[in-house]
Write a protein that holds these residues in place. Structure first.
Motif, PDB file in Angstrom:
ATOM      1  N   SER A 145       0.818  -1.214   0.000  1.00  0.00           N
ATOM      2  CA  SER A 145       0.000   0.000   0.000  1.00  0.00           C
ATOM      3  C   SER A 145       0.848   1.258   0.000  1.00  0.00           C
ATOM      4  N   SER A 146       2.051   1.172   0.555  1.00  0.00           N
ATOM      5  CA  SER A 146       2.928   2.348   0.575  1.00  0.00           C
ATOM      6  C   SER A 146       3.864   2.391  -0.624  1.00  0.00           C
ATOM      7  N   GLY A 147       3.789   1.373  -1.468  1.00  0.00           N
ATOM      8  CA  GLY A 147       4.693   1.340  -2.612  1.00  0.00           C
ATOM      9  C   GLY A 147       6.121   1.108  -2.206  1.00  0.00           C
ATOM     10  N   ASP A 148       6.338   0.410  -1.118  1.00  0.00           N
ATOM     11  CA  ASP A 148       7.670   0.242  -0.534  1.00  0.00           C
ATOM     12  C   ASP A 148       8.045  -1.224  -0.563  1.00  0.00           C
ATOM     13  N   THR A 149       9.344  -1.488  -0.529  1.00  0.00           N
ATOM     14  CA  THR A 149       9.848  -2.865  -0.506  1.00  0.00           C
ATOM     15  C   THR A 149      10.545  -3.226   0.776  1.00  0.00           C
ATOM     16  N   GLY A 150      10.587  -2.355   1.719  1.00  0.00           N
ATOM     17  CA  GLY A 150      11.265  -2.665   2.980  1.00  0.00           C
ATOM     18  C   GLY A 150      12.609  -2.016   3.046  1.00  0.00           C
ATOM     19  N   GLU A 151      13.419  -2.212   2.005  1.00  0.00           N
ATOM     20  CA  GLU A 151      14.755  -1.595   1.999  1.00  0.00           C
ATOM     21  C   GLU A 151      14.632  -0.095   1.828  1.00  0.00           C
ATOM     22  N   LYS A 152      13.689   0.312   0.963  1.00  0.00           N
ATOM     23  CA  LYS A 152      13.451   1.744   0.795  1.00  0.00           C
ATOM     24  C   LYS A 152      12.956   2.365   2.083  1.00  0.00           C
ATOM     25  N   LYS A 153      12.129   1.605   2.800  1.00  0.00           N
ATOM     26  CA  LYS A 153      11.601   2.098   4.076  1.00  0.00           C
ATOM     27  C   LYS A 153      12.724   2.330   5.067  1.00  0.00           C
ATOM     28  N   SER A 154      13.666   1.393   5.152  1.00  0.00           N
ATOM     29  CA  SER A 154      14.765   1.550   6.116  1.00  0.00           C
ATOM     30  C   SER A 154      15.624   2.735   5.763  1.00  0.00           C
ATOM     31  N   LYS A 155      15.793   2.988   4.480  1.00  0.00           N
ATOM     32  CA  LYS A 155      16.605   4.146   4.088  1.00  0.00           C
ATOM     33  C   LYS A 155      15.923   5.442   4.487  1.00  0.00           C
ATOM     34  N   LYS A 156      14.579   5.476   4.394  1.00  0.00           N
ATOM     35  CA  LYS A 156      13.865   6.682   4.810  1.00  0.00           C
ATOM     36  C   LYS A 156      14.086   6.954   6.274  1.00  0.00           C
ATOM     37  N   LYS A 157      14.044   5.905   7.078  1.00  0.00           N
ATOM     38  CA  LYS A 157      14.182   6.109   8.516  1.00  0.00           C
ATOM     39  C   LYS A 157      15.577   6.542   8.883  1.00  0.00           C
ATOM     40  N   LYS A 158      16.563   6.235   8.053  1.00  0.00           N
ATOM     41  CA  LYS A 158      17.932   6.617   8.368  1.00  0.00           C
ATOM     42  C   LYS A 158      18.219   8.058   8.005  1.00  0.00           C
ATOM     43  N   LYS A 159      17.354   8.669   7.221  1.00  0.00           N
ATOM     44  CA  LYS A 159      17.616  10.045   6.830  1.00  0.00           C
ATOM     45  C   LYS A 159      17.540  10.956   8.025  1.00  0.00           C
ATOM     46  N   GLY A 160      18.439  11.908   8.076  1.00  0.00           N
ATOM     47  CA  GLY A 160      18.459  12.808   9.212  1.00  0.00           C
ATOM     48  C   GLY A 160      17.434  13.900   9.118  1.00  0.00           C
ATOM     49  N   ALA A 161      16.987  14.285   7.926  1.00  0.00           N
ATOM     50  CA  ALA A 161      16.043  15.388   7.786  1.00  0.00           C
ATOM     51  C   ALA A 161      15.129  15.111   6.615  1.00  0.00           C
ATOM     52  N   VAL A 162      13.944  15.702   6.617  1.00  0.00           N
ATOM     53  CA  VAL A 162      12.989  15.555   5.526  1.00  0.00           C
ATOM     54  C   VAL A 162      13.280  16.615   4.479  1.00  0.00           C
ATOM     55  N   GLN A 163      13.308  16.179   3.208  1.00  0.00           N
ATOM     56  CA  GLN A 163      13.745  17.096   2.171  1.00  0.00           C
ATOM     57  C   GLN A 163      12.644  18.059   1.764  1.00  0.00           C
ATOM     58  N   ASP A 164      11.431  17.564   1.610  1.00  0.00           N
ATOM     59  CA  ASP A 164      10.350  18.440   1.181  1.00  0.00           C
ATOM     60  C   ASP A 164       9.045  17.965   1.786  1.00  0.00           C
ATOM     61  N   LYS A 165       8.001  18.702   1.485  1.00  0.00           N
ATOM     62  CA  LYS A 165       6.701  18.417   2.091  1.00  0.00           C
ATOM     63  C   LYS A 165       6.182  17.067   1.654  1.00  0.00           C
ATOM     64  N   GLY A 166       6.348  16.753   0.352  1.00  0.00           N
ATOM     65  CA  GLY A 166       5.860  15.472  -0.113  1.00  0.00           C
ATOM     66  C   GLY A 166       6.541  14.319   0.561  1.00  0.00           C
ATOM     67  N   GLU A 167       7.838  14.442   0.711  1.00  0.00           N
ATOM     68  CA  GLU A 167       8.574  13.369   1.388  1.00  0.00           C
ATOM     69  C   GLU A 167       8.174  13.285   2.846  1.00  0.00           C
ATOM     70  N   GLU A 168       7.887  14.423   3.468  1.00  0.00           N
ATOM     71  CA  GLU A 168       7.461  14.422   4.874  1.00  0.00           C
ATOM     72  C   GLU A 168       6.129  13.695   5.026  1.00  0.00           C
ATOM     73  N   GLU A 169       5.201  13.959   4.111  1.00  0.00           N
ATOM     74  CA  GLU A 169       3.925  13.267   4.187  1.00  0.00           C
ATOM     75  C   GLU A 169       4.101  11.775   3.950  1.00  0.00           C
ATOM     76  N   GLU A 170       5.037  11.426   3.056  1.00  0.00           N
ATOM     77  CA  GLU A 170       5.274  10.008   2.797  1.00  0.00           C
ATOM     78  C   GLU A 170       5.818   9.315   4.029  1.00  0.00           C
ATOM     79  N   LEU A 171       6.709  10.007   4.736  1.00  0.00           N
ATOM     80  CA  LEU A 171       7.242   9.419   5.966  1.00  0.00           C
ATOM     81  C   LEU A 171       6.153   9.296   7.019  1.00  0.00           C
ATOM     82  N   ASP A 172       5.235  10.274   7.067  1.00  0.00           N
ATOM     83  CA  ASP A 172       4.132  10.178   8.018  1.00  0.00           C
ATOM     84  C   ASP A 172       3.275   8.959   7.730  1.00  0.00           C
ATOM     85  N   GLU A 173       3.086   8.685   6.439  1.00  0.00           N
ATOM     86  CA  GLU A 173       2.276   7.527   6.083  1.00  0.00           C
ATOM     87  C   GLU A 173       2.982   6.234   6.439  1.00  0.00           C
TER      88      GLU A 173
END
Length: 2003
Positions: A145-173
């Motif tokens: 449902s999130s269009g994620d494979t697991g590895e992409k998800k882990s990379k998101k969590k490792k990011k130190g900051a959110v780049q833009d609003k869209g990415e922030e909403e994606e992380l919220d989801e």
């Protein structure tokens, strides 16, 4: 037709009739059929089914083996193997890669967890991989449902900051999607399904791995075939968490329409589950109708769950990991054949037997038909194979432990079994037990071996190295290959940075090359390190296959990454590689690589990431040259370390490495002009060398140091820091010196011990010991100057519990661990050494690689070799005298009049207790002193004496004299001499000569001797040493005592002193104290070694030791622990059996040191224990000492088995002897080195014994105790005299009050050394009284009964109340006794107080029961009362008293003892309601005290309280029982009542008469009509009771509403609709709730009425709504929490008209109540004013706030008054005062003030009201409820039209309170009211992603209503249709939908909606509601035909139900 086809058509059971094809007989004759059937049966019995083609080949070939068991086996034949006798398989086939197939279910253990995948350890060393999408079904859906494979998800969590609003909403989801590392752990056992084979890719992106096993953990695959009928109670299941709810977890088994539920209370404490996580559970309750299973996860239940036979049990439903009860069917050569569950068979291979190392005769352990417990390893549905395991760990449900690590080498591994053509089983010698290792045939030898059994035999030893592990079996895979055994690099952990390695190039890329360092280790060589010079492409030397020599640059073993360098300068370097900052000691020379060049210097990189900076001044280039011209990037350079800081990871380097270059550079730097980049500190201190002596003048004297201005040779000065600790070697002289130093004072002889180039400071020392040892080379500068066993002089830098750090010049620091600090036991290093203390140390060990070295400061090894210590003392005394004379202006010339040893004249001036004061006529300010010993007899005051000078106190002006004849000698003339006579030169001894010395004076720091053999020359010797300061010389030495000493310094002038050294050897022990003996030069008596049995005589018997005198004056000691091996008996001191002068034989077990002698072997440690005297191994130790194999210096305790802290076993019983007794602890001696502590709470089991703790023990008493804890680091041993039994409920324990908690929180009682329990105030005794804690105090001893013990019972229990680990009681009836001391303190007499029975649970209470309790808290709404440790009751304001109470908090303060009666008690919710009013209670208690439904009769009159109110009637709780009766609306009153809610409230007292009692359905119908009551009274129905006056507010509990639930059984919303638990929860929401009413879960209010529009005008100043129904349960519960039963029944039964009218009436009633409440508050506050006058002045308001300090109403009116005067600042001041004054408990009052304050700033904030509001808002968040404050601010913004601010606030609120439906709906309402429909739709989508599933229906329905009102009808219909599509049977949703459409008035749509609704299949009562609503609509809007149509449809429905 082939035989294979015949076999497939045949059935092995001959009793089964043959099937014939249609159309007649088959092509075979009956004889052929029988032959084929017999052949098939024989093959099945033998377990062999061979395809036709294969069988033909076998017939052609000769000698080929038959197929293995299970190959191509027929399913029915396999099932019958357990019951058919025939041929058995010859061996067990191991599970291999080639035998795997997709669909095989297999058991495994998680070996590695990463966010990319899981690595699973499978049986027989196989490994599989699990992709995140295959980890669980739920996780796969979430990722999809999130269009994620697991590895992409882990990379998101490792990011130190959110780049833009869209990415922030994606992380919220994605924030709820767990990572694999969050839901899996290594070692976790999982059931897997083989997904595919050989489809994976290489580890580093190489070619595909042909043997890769792809696995899936999806329960849909694992539980395939599972049905609700196949599940039974106690069955083990694998489930996945589908959702997390309030009370538990919804589970999925991967099977459609089958779900599970796990209650949170059944989860292990501290455990947490995530959505998508797999769990192992056991089936509990099973609801086959709803297809739900209640489960438990108790590990004990899961482990013990055994598969039972049941219908539907097939091979497909058999799960891996299942526990089965099996029976041995056959014993095979390499395993077992087991049968289980009647029809199944499975094999156990050699690696899964129940022993890790089975013996050669392992088969003898098993027998046919033997019963065993086994677990299923794998199930192959295709071949019908089943594998089992008997391994104990796996059967117990856990992964076996690994006791070896990869790379471990075993030189003597024993071969236990030889498996031909397979491998070897070896026994690896590990601790605590041997480990099993397996060497595959490919890992046995580097050469090819035909037959293993010929080369290897069981019992043979071999060298083996661990190369891997089989995780599931706990087996180590080993290799016997010499190439592997001798291989240095086996794992990444073996690779050491800086080490030389050889690697083979395997790939060359543009960025560098890959090298293989070994079979399992890969490394990279970056392009920059391929050559000495920079390259643009890889070097030609790097060809694939080339073998190159490199050095390791860096290693990351965890990530398995290695980097190497091929730079020739680094590879060929002979210097020590620099691999850590700690290794970088000053002066270290090494090679590095230039990585950066700047104007101020060069950056250099070394190994393992170590970097440093070489300053421009240290580059060795001419001044003015550019570093970029002199150096190149990548250049290998030779560097020298100048300074390092491990903490900051900084290095200061120099490229100047040769001595000549260093000297030239220093000269050049001194002559060259300074440049801008030179560090100022380095320029100032550079010319001063470490270790040089400097002079200067005191600049300032600080609190801890002196700043000295030091002159430089080149001119100018530099500041130096002289710490107070460095003023002298003797701490006793430090205070005097620092008090004499003044600014401008000249100081000389300062030693430079360190430099701070950054600050430009020198670190100085005035210690003579350091100055004197510099010349001897005992004060090193760098590590390279050290040698093993070298003696050094230094000072203590710091001390820790682990040891002492000793520093030398610079920052060179070594550590002396606690074991090396002293020859005796050291418990606290800080007590032995102080910071700055001068010490001597000896180098024990050096590690040049890391730059560390270890020291020892043991006195036996580090004693002073000369008299420097004493010289330093006298030198410091001279300094003190000189400084003092300079300040006082006095002279030291008087010293010449009193040379040492001279005879002077004087007169006795005074006699003191300590000696005689002598007047010296030549110097009246100098005092002479004669001790009583030196007087030799009585001296008369005023008498003239001739005395000899023994000592001169230079600093204090005291001359020590002696008039003893033997001291004066021939110079005693008896005549008075005016001048001092210089003594004739005596025959002085030679240097280093041993002399006999007689003690004359004992000083604190030294002794004064006379030397009889040298003309009574006066000599001095120190009583202390650098490392031994804890000495009392006055106890150790006595005047007249004779000692042996060595001459160290001879006097050169009459004022010099002759110094001796008392050697820290054994010679000083042999001198006679009486002076009778003499020691000749060079003689030395024989020495007694450890282990010798000696004979001696007891000189004294002490409480703790025997003092023994041995031959030739040697002294020995027998410690009390060395007397006997057995317990001597209670109160029996074993030493008391000995007497003085008794002869004993003892064994020397060590050497001890007394604080007196301060010398090695000052006494001998002896033992009388039989185990020591009779131990023959002592001879071996003595031989070793004699041979010198055990250095004598290290033998301080050579015990064979000495008891140390490390050897103390926890839980072991031990005997200790009392050495010290304190108030609460006793110190017990366990051995000569170990002391234990016995706490008072661990000493006895009775309080009376604890009170006599100090009197119950005396020194030397033996105590039998048990070791509770032992800490080797702190050397602490905790003891206990109690048993080790864990506390259980009902135990009686003794304890000590450790804390009296404030208020009525009770007591904390310490019942163990680390265990604290809690005693509630209700458990202090059986008799209660006011001020229950009065008299209790810390330290009292009590006896307690254990009420409750939780798992964390060992916690410290610092909390209070129910959060304690252990709940205790002091009640006498339970066995407790704790109030004796408290009663004595408060003077209580026997029988005082009220005897109150204990209330253990809510179930013990019943309505009308009399109770007592203590008030916990009180508010204007009522009180909370404590009835028991975990039972609280509520008393509403109306039930506190029969009279008006102005201030309840004042009348009922916390701790007040109250007497009341129970109104209601609800066991399920734990709620209890009390009343303190006795009116009506006696009736309630007497009328139905033991009421039972069977005892009720029609016409009987009862009393009760209204429990809940519905549209169809009232539910009433009958007094004296827990029965609930229904009074139908038609039986409530004789007149018609339109709305029962307006006439009655919950808690109202009522009288009623029983109309009907249904015993079968347990239902009671009553009537409250006056006519019915009158009729019943006339018929004698019983004594009635008047209706109660005031209503009592209360809760409706689900637990007590069972009767009401039965009344409407089967007719509630959502019941039996098949939508599961989720739909049932949603079904509890009423029409009002869906239409915008109060949110039940959050206690939120209903929305305002439909007609009310949001206000846009500016509100009145400081407008605050004083309606706290939203945040106060006591008043707001009726408005926000309507009982579920009430809502369901109301929605099901009410008519449309009644519903609308009821809804409007409730809203009007609420508004009316709110207005009346505000008016009442205003009137009450105004009445407090003087004379009821309205406040008009500041003084009026001041009096008002003084009278009501906690009233927000008064404060806000005060603020409004100030605003009316335009005094904005004063209004703010009033607000601030209000916030400071109002009690923190009054959260609602404070919130009102904050809201008013926000309104004030919104109107008058300066300079910007918006910023002012935001600043105040951020401040208020820390002090009040954040959600309520956000809502209040939102209201301000909406009322004032600040939509931009409202949008910003909404964005914050939806993130912060993303699970609050009210916040999302408020946002939607706001957007719709502004016409932003599209934005509102997006917000709704986000809300559904954030909110829990149970709130979705509520939010969607309310959003639809808002769309109908404020948006578009089309959007609203889409929403309602969507929710009705999923929940078509929710009548409340249909009702809301219809109501909204009726308001719009589109008749075709309305009628179509009604037609859809009446076509539903619903219970009759719900259909009646819909038909009635339809009929009312048609009556109002239709015609007669439409009305008849509805009636006809209703009749058709009734007829269909009847048929």
């Amino acid at each position: 037709m082939s035989k294979r086809k015949v076999v497939e058509g045949a059935r092995p059971n001959l009793g089964v009739e043959q099937d014939f094809p249609r159309g007649g007989a088959g092509p075979l004759s009956s004889v052929e059929v029988l032959q084929a059937r017999q052949e098939a049966e024989d093959e099945v019995r033998g377990g062999i089914i061979v395809p036709a083609a294969k069988k033909q080949k076998k017939e052609k070939g000769a000698g080929k083996k038959k197929g293995l068991i299970g190959e191509e086996a027929d399913g029915e034949a396999e099932l019958l193997q357990g019951g058919v006798k025939g041929k058995l398989p010859k061996f067990v086939e191991l599970l291999k890669f080639k035998t795997l197939s997709p669909g095989l279910r297999i058991w495994g253990s998680v070996a590695e967890v990463s966010n990319k995948d899981l690595v699973i350890s499978l049986p027989n060393g196989l490994r599989g991989f699990v992709n995140p999408t295959e980890a669980s079904d739920v996780l796969a859906d979430m990722l999809k449902s999130s269009g994620d494979t697991g590895e992409k998800k882990s990379k998101k969590k490792k990011k130190g900051a959110v780049q833009d609003k869209g990415e922030e909403e994606e992380l919220d989801e994605d924030k709820d999607i767990p990572l694999l590392t969050e839901i899996f752990t290594e070692g976790q056992l999982v059931g897997c399904t083989v997904k595919g084979l050989g489809s994976g890719s290489g580890k580093h992106g190489g070619k595909a791995d042909s043997k890769r096993v792809e696995l899936s953990l999806r329960t849909s695959l694992l539980n395939e075939g599972l049905t609700i009928d196949s599940i039974h109670e106690g069955m083990a299941l694998t489930a996945c968490v589908k959702s997390v709810e309030d009370h538990g977890f919804v589970l999925t088994f991967g099977v459609p329409a089958l779900s599970g539920f796990l209650l949170k209370r059944d989860l292990s404490e501290g455990a947490a589950l995530r959505k998508g996580q797999l769990i192992q559970c056991v089936a509990g309750s099973i609801d086959k109708q709803r297809k739900t299973v209640g489960v438990k996860t108790d590990p004990k239940l899961v482990t013990a769950a055994t598969v039972q036979e049941h219908d539907g049990l097939t091979l497909e439903t058999l799960r891996p990991g299942a526990l089965v009860s099996a029976k041995v069917r056959a014993i095979l050569p390499d395993g077992l054949l087991l049968s289980f569950l009647t029809y199944f068979t499975g094999t156990v291979d050699r690696f899964h037997l129940d022993e890790d190392l089975p013996a050669a005769d392992w088969a003898g352990k098993y027998s046919e038909n033997q019963r065993l417990k086994a677990r299923v390893l794998f199930v192959d549905p295709g071949t019908k194979r089943v594998g089992l395991t008997l391994k104990q760990a796996l059967v117990a449900g856990r992964t076996p432990e690994q006791t070896t690590a990869v790379g471990d080498l075993f030189d003597a591994a024993v071969i236990r079994r030889v498996d031909p053509s397979v491998g070897l089983l070896l026994e690896l010698p590990t601790t605590p037990r041997p480990a099993a290792g397996f060497a595959h045939i490919s890992n046995v030898s580097d050469d090819h071996i035909e037959k293993l059994e010929k080369k290897f035999r069981p019992g043979q030893k071999a060298r083996a190295r661990v190369v891997g592990h089989w995780g599931l079996e706990g087996l180590s895979t080993v290799s016997l290959k010499p190439s592997v055994v001798e291989q240095k690099l086996l794992t990444y952990a073996d690779v050491i940075p800086g080490a030389e390695v050889r690697g083979t190039v395997v790939a060359v890329e543009e960025w560098g090359a890959r090298l293989a360092l070994s079979e399992s280790i890969r490394a990279i060589c970056p392009l920059a390190h391929m050559s000495e010079v920079a390259l643009s492409k890889p070097s030609p030397k790097f060809q694939v296959g080339a073998r190159l020599k490199c050095r390791v640059l860096s290693v990351d073993a965890k990530e398995k990454k290695v980097a190497v360098t091929y730079k020739k300068g680094l590879v060929a370097s002979k210097l020590v590689p620099l691999t850590s900052y700690a290794q970088a000691v000053e002066g270290l020379v090494t090679h590095g690589v230039v990585t950066g060049i700047q104007d101020y210097g060069c950056f250099v990189q070394f190994y393992n990431g170590v970097k440093g900076l070489a300053h421009r001044s240290e580059l060795g280039i001419p001044p003015g040259s550019s570093p970029e011209e002199a150096f190149q990037l990548g250049q290998v350079i030779k560097c020298r370390v100048l300074r390092s800081s491990s903490a900051d990871q900084r290095l200061a380097l120099s490229f100047i490495t040769s001595s000549a270059a260093i000297a030239a550079a220093r000269t050049a730097s001194a002559l060259a002009p300074a440049v801008a980049v030179t560090a100022p500190g380095a320029a100032v201190t550079g010319e001063v060398e470490l270790g040089s002596l400097v002079s200067g003048a005191v600049r300032t004297v600080g609190e801890s140091s002196v700043i000295v201005e030091v002159a430089r040779a080149t001119g100018g000065s530099v500041n130096g820091v002289l710490a107070f600790q460095h003023l002298s070697d003797h701490l006793s002289q430090t205070e005097a010196l620092k008090g004499l130093l003044q600014p401008g004072q000249a100081v000389e002889g300062l030693l430079v011990i360190d430099k701070d180039d950054v600050k430009g400071l020198l670190i100085l020392s005035w210690k003579k010991s350091l100055v004197a040892r510099m010349a001897a080379g005992e004060v090193p500068r760098v590590l390279g100057e050290l040698q093993p066993q070298q003696a050094l002089q230094g000072y203590v830098a710091s001390s820790t519990p682990r040891g002492v750090f000793v520093r030398f010049l610079g920052r060179l620091t070594g550590m002396a661990p606690v074991s090396q600090l002293s020859d005796s036991f050291v418990s606290d290093p800080a007590g032995l050494f102080t910071q700055g203390q001068s010490v001597r140390a000896r180098v024990v060990e050096m590690n040049e690689n890391v730059g560390r070295f270890t020291l020892t400061t043991k006195q036996s090894l580090c004693f002073s070799p000369d008299a420097t210590y004493l010289e330093s003392y006298f030198a410091s005394e001279q300094k003190i005298a000189k400084l003092r004379s300079e300040q006082e202006g006095t002279s030291l010339d008087w010293l010449s009049a009193y040379p040492i040893g001279a005879v002077v004249s004087g007169s006795i001036q005074e006699k003191k207790d300590y000696g005689y004061i002598v007047s010296l006529p030549e110097h009246e300010d100098i005092v002479g002193f004669i001790t009583y010993h030196q007087a030799g007899g009585e001296l008369e005051v005023g008498a003239d004496v001739h005395a000899r000078v023994l000592d001169v106190g230079v600093a204090d002006g005291i001359v020590d004299l002696s008039v003893r004849q033997e001291v004066l000698g021939e110079e005693a003339t008896g005549k008075k001499k005016k001048k001092a006579k210089k003594p004739a030169a005596p025959p002085l001894p030679d240097l280093n000569q041993k002399v006999e010395a007689v003690v004359q004076l004992v000083k604190d720091d030294y002794l004064v001797f006379t030397l009889p053999q040298s003309g009574n020359a006066v000599a001095y010797a120190a009583t202390k040493d650098y490392n031994w300061q804890a000495v009392d010389p006055h106890k150790a030495f006595k005047p007249g005592q004779k000692l042996l000493g060595s001459v160290q310094r001879l006097p050169e002038t009459p004022h010099d002193r002759l110094l001796l050294l008392l050697p820290f050897g054994t010679d000083s022990l042999y001198a006679s104290k009486s002076g009778d003996g003499s020691a000749k030069k060079g003689t030395k008596p024989p020495r007694i070694e450890v282990g010798t049995v000696v004979t001696g005589r007891v000189t004294s018997v002490k409480a703790l030791q025997l003092n023994v005198e041995l031959d030739r004056g040697l002294m020995g000691r027998v410690h009390i622990t060395e007397v006997t091996d057995d317990y001597p008996g209670d109160g029996v001191n074993p030493l008391m059996a000995f007497k003085p002068k008794q002869e004993i034989s003892a064994r020397v077990v060590g050497y001890g040191q007394t604080p007196a002698a301060d010398a090695r072997r000052s006494f001998l440690e002896l033992s009388l224990r039989p185990s020591e005297l009779q131990n023959p191994k002592w001879d071996e130790i003595r031989t070793a000492i004699a041979d010198g194999s055990t250095p004598d210096a290290h033998v301080t305790d050579a015990r064979l088995a000495p008891l140390t802290v490390d050897s103390v076993e926890v839980g072991k019983e031990i005997v200790g002897y009392v050495e010290e007794i304190g108030a609460h602890t006793a110190s017990l001696g366990l051995s000569t080195q170990v002391r234990g502590r016995l706490h008072v709470v661990e000493s006895a089991s009775e309080p009376s014994e604890m009170r006599r703790f100090k009197q119950g023990f005396k020194l030397g008493d033996p105590v039998q105790c048990r070791v509770v804890a032992a800490d080797a680091k702190t050397h602490a041993v905790e003891l206990s005299c109690k048993s080790g039994k864990k506390l259980e409920v009902g135990d009686i324990v003794a304890g000590r009050v450790s804390k009296v908690l404030p208020g009525i929180k009770g007591l904390l009682v310490q019942v163990g050394i680390h265990t604290v329990g809690h005693v509630a105030v209700t458990e202090l005794g059986d008799r209660w009284r006011e001020r229950p804690l009065e008299g209790f105090a810390t330290g009292q001893f009590v006896r307690c009964a254990v009420l409750d013990v939780t798992e964390n019972a060992s916690g410290n229990g610092n909390g209070a109340g129910s959060g304690h680990a252990i709940e205790l009681s002091l009640r006498e009836k339970l066995g407790g006794c704790g109030g004796e001391e408290a009663k004595a303190v408060r003077g209580e007499k026997a029988g005082e107080g009220v005897e109150v029975p204990r209330v253990a649970a809510v179930e013990d209470l019943s309505p009308g029961q009399e109770v007592w309790g203590y008030v916990k808290s009180c508010s204007p709404k009522g009180c909370f009362v404590m009835l028991g440790p975990k039972i609280d009751a509520r008393i509403l304001m109306a039930n506190l008293s029969t009279t008006f109470i102005d201030d309840p908090a004042k009348e009922f303060p916390p701790g007040t003892l109250v007497h009341g009666w129970v109104i209601s008690a609800e066991p399920l919710s734990g709620r209890v309601e009390l009343t303190l009013k006795q009116t009506g209670v006696k009736e309630a208690r007497g009328a139905q005290s033991k009421a039972d439904i069977a005892e009720l009769k029609e016409g009987q009159i009862l009393t009760g309280a209204v429990k809940s109110i519905t549209q169809f009637g009232l539910f009433v709780i009958l007094d004296g029982s827990r029965l609930t009766a229904l009074c139908h609306v038609s039986e409530v009153s004789d007149k018609f009542l339109k709305d029962l809610g307006q006439e009655y409230e919950q808690g109202d007292r009522v009288r009623a008469v029983v109309r009907k009692v249904d015993l079968e359905k347990q239902r009671i119908s009553i009537s409250m009509k006056k006519s019915a009551l009158a009729e019943a009274e006339a018929n004698g129905g019983g004594n009635g009771a008047d209706e109660a006056g005031n209503g009592v507010e209360g809760d409706a509990s689900e637990g007590e509403d069972e009767g009401a639930a039965d009344e409407e059984e089967g007719e509630g919303l959502g019941e039996g609709e098949g939508n599961g638990e989720e739909e049932e929860k949603a079904g509890s929401e009423s029409e009002d709730a869906a239409a915008g009413g109060g949110e039940e879960d959050e206690g939120e209010e209903e929305e305002e009425s439909e007609d009310a529009a949001p206000a846009t005008s500016l509100p009145p100043p400081l407008e605050v709504t004083f309606d706290d129904a939203e945040d106060d349960v006591m008043d707001g519960e009726r408005a926000s929490k309507r009982p579920r039963d009430e809502e369901d029944e109301e929605e099901a039964g009410q008519t449309a008209e009644d519903a609308r009218e009821s809804k409007q009436a409730r809203k009007r009633q609420k508004r009316k109540e709110r207005e009346e409440k505000e008016a009442a508050i205003a009137r009450a506050e105004a009445a407090r004013l003087q004379g009821d006058a309205t406040p008009e002045t500041v003084e009026d308001f001041e009096r008002l706030v003084l009278a009501s300090p906690n009233s927000s109403f008064v404060w806000i009116k005060y603020m409004a008054f100030m605003l009316g005067l335009t005094e904005v600042d004063k209004a703010r001041a009033v607000a601030e005062r209000a916030l400071q004054t109002i009690s923190y408990r009054e959260e609602g009052e404070k919130l009102n003030v904050w809201v008013a304050y926000l309104n004030l700033e919104n109107m008058h904030g300066a300079p910007d009201p918006k910023q002012a509001v935001l600043a105040l808002f951020q401040r208020a968040l820390a002090y009040t409820d954040q959600k309520k404050l956000h809502v209040a601010l939102l209201g301000i913004y909406e009322r004032t039209g600040q939509h931009d601010m409202a949008d910003t606030l909404f964005k914050s609120m939806t993130k912060k309170f993303n699970t609050s439906a009210k916040v999302w709906l408020r946002n939607i309402q706001n957007l719709l009211s502004r016409g932003l429909s599209d934005a509102a739709s997006k917000v709704l989508e986000r809300a559904l992603k954030s909110l829990p599933q149970r709130k979705h229906i509520k939010v969607i329905s309310r959003a639809a209503v808002l769309e109908f009102k404020l948006g578009t009808a089309e959007r609203a219909r889409v929403l309602m249709e969507g929710v009705l599509r999923n929940y078509p049977k929710r009548v409340d949703l249909w009702s809301v939908y219809l109501d909204q459409e009726i308001k719009l008035g589109d008749e075709p749509i309305i009628r179509g909606l009604f037609e859809r609704a009446i076509c539903l299949e619903l219970p009759a009562k719900k259909m009646k509601f819909l038909f009635k609503k339809y009929l009312e609509y048609e009556k109002e809007h239709g015609d007669e035909a439409s009305v008849q149509k509805v009636k006809k449809a209703a009749m058709e429905y009734v007829e269909s139900r009847l048929t």
